[in-house]
Scaffold this motif. Structure first.
Motif, short mmCIF file in Angstrom:
data_model
loop_
_atom_site.label_atom_id
_atom_site.label_comp_id
_atom_site.label_asym_id
_atom_site.label_seq_id
_atom_site.Cartn_x
_atom_site.Cartn_y
_atom_site.Cartn_z
N VAL A 152 30.51 -7.88 18.84
CA VAL A 152 31.59 -8.74 18.37
C VAL A 152 31.29 -10.17 18.81
CG1 VAL A 152 34.07 -9.21 18.45
CG2 VAL A 152 33.24 -6.85 18.59
N GLN A 153 31.34 -11.10 17.85
CA GLN A 153 31.13 -12.52 18.16
C GLN A 153 32.38 -13.29 17.76
OE1 GLN A 153 27.60 -14.29 16.55
NE2 GLN A 153 28.17 -16.32 17.25
N ILE A 154 32.99 -13.94 18.76
CA ILE A 154 34.17 -14.77 18.53
C ILE A 154 33.83 -16.13 19.10
CG2 ILE A 154 36.65 -15.02 18.91
CD1 ILE A 154 36.59 -12.00 19.78
N GLY A 155 33.51 -17.08 18.23
CA GLY A 155 33.08 -18.39 18.70
C GLY A 155 31.80 -18.24 19.52
N ASN A 156 31.82 -18.69 20.77
CA ASN A 156 30.66 -18.58 21.65
C ASN A 156 30.66 -17.30 22.47
OD1 ASN A 156 29.70 -21.06 20.82
ND2 ASN A 156 30.78 -22.17 22.43
N TYR A 157 31.72 -16.51 22.37
CA TYR A 157 31.87 -15.28 23.12
C TYR A 157 31.23 -14.12 22.36
CZ TYR A 157 34.20 -11.32 25.36
OH TYR A 157 34.46 -10.14 26.00
N ILE A 158 30.36 -13.36 23.04
CA ILE A 158 29.71 -12.21 22.41
C ILE A 158 29.91 -10.99 23.30
CG2 ILE A 158 27.53 -11.17 21.68
CD1 ILE A 158 26.52 -13.97 21.03
N TYR A 159 30.46 -9.93 22.72
CA TYR A 159 30.59 -8.65 23.39
C TYR A 159 29.63 -7.69 22.71
CZ TYR A 159 32.43 -4.16 24.85
OH TYR A 159 32.55 -2.90 25.36
N ASP A 160 28.67 -7.18 23.46
CA ASP A 160 27.63 -6.33 22.87
C ASP A 160 27.72 -4.93 23.45
OD1 ASP A 160 25.38 -5.24 21.72
OD2 ASP A 160 24.08 -6.94 22.21
N SER A 161 28.19 -3.99 22.64
CA SER A 161 28.29 -2.60 23.04
C SER A 161 27.50 -1.75 22.05
CB SER A 161 29.76 -2.16 23.06
OG SER A 161 29.83 -0.79 23.43
N THR A 162 26.28 -2.20 21.77
CA THR A 162 25.45 -1.47 20.82
C THR A 162 24.49 -0.55 21.56
OG1 THR A 162 23.78 -3.23 20.81
CG2 THR A 162 25.52 -3.36 19.15
N VAL A 163 24.06 0.48 20.90
CA VAL A 163 23.10 1.41 21.48
C VAL A 163 21.80 0.67 21.79
CG1 VAL A 163 21.72 3.48 21.03
CG2 VAL A 163 24.13 3.42 20.35
#
Length: 176
Positions: A152-163
């Motif tokens: 998930v990318q929101i502006g400069n924030y990235i949450y990466d929960s990918t395999v």
């Protein structure tokens, strides 16, 4: 983000808000962006130096006859200033301003498949709080290389929960 695009977007946003037409202008800009992305010939035509500005404005007026006048006028101004290359950036910045004014943020969710409406709602509820918004306007991008999970990318924030990212982290831990 281009400073020029930001200025045009802010001016268009102020105008649309004063005319109580944020939703209409936002919708028209989304359609315009889709048209530019799917038909690069249109962009090339509107940037062609051999075609006069008056002819380009007439084409824009004809093609966008049902669009909000503020959008058409903005395009006319960009044609006059020879800044048609900024249209997509202006639209993107406008969408961000409109979303923020409505308590929402734009988010791009990368996944291996198309998200269901229920999944979109869950992601919106979970991540909107992290960025201090009420909801997220989600754009889903299909990226098979992720193997599974979401980014998930929101502006400069990235949450990466990918395999893929978890496997990379595990590799770094094992290799040292």
């Amino acid at each position: 983000m281009s400073q020029v695009a930001k200025r045009y977007a802010e001016a268009l946003f102020q105008l649309a808000r004063n005319q109580h037409a944020l939703a209409d202008v936002s919708s028209d800009l989304k359609e315009l962006t889709k048209a530019f992305e799917t038909t690069p010939e249109l962009v090339a035509l509107l940037q062609a130096p051999k075609i006069s500005s008056d002819m380009k404005k007439a084409m824009v007026s004809n093609v966008l006859s049902g669009a909000h006048p503020a959008v058409v006028n903005m395009l006319h101004l960009l044609i006059d200033k020879k800044r048609m290359n900024e249209v997509s950036l202006v639209a993107k910045e406008f969408q961000a301003l409109a979303a923020a004014a409505q308590g929402a943020a734009e988010a791009t969710v990368f996944s291996t498949r198309t998200l269901t409406d229920e999944e979109r709602a869950e992601i919106s509820a979970a991540f909107a709080k992290l960025v201090g918004m009420e909801k997220l306007e989600i754009t889903n991008v299909i990226e098979p290389s992720l193997l599974g999970g979401i980014r998930v990318q929101i502006g400069n924030y990235i949450y990466d929960s990918t395999v893929a990212s978890k496997l990379e982290g595990l590799k770094r831990t094992l290799v040292g």
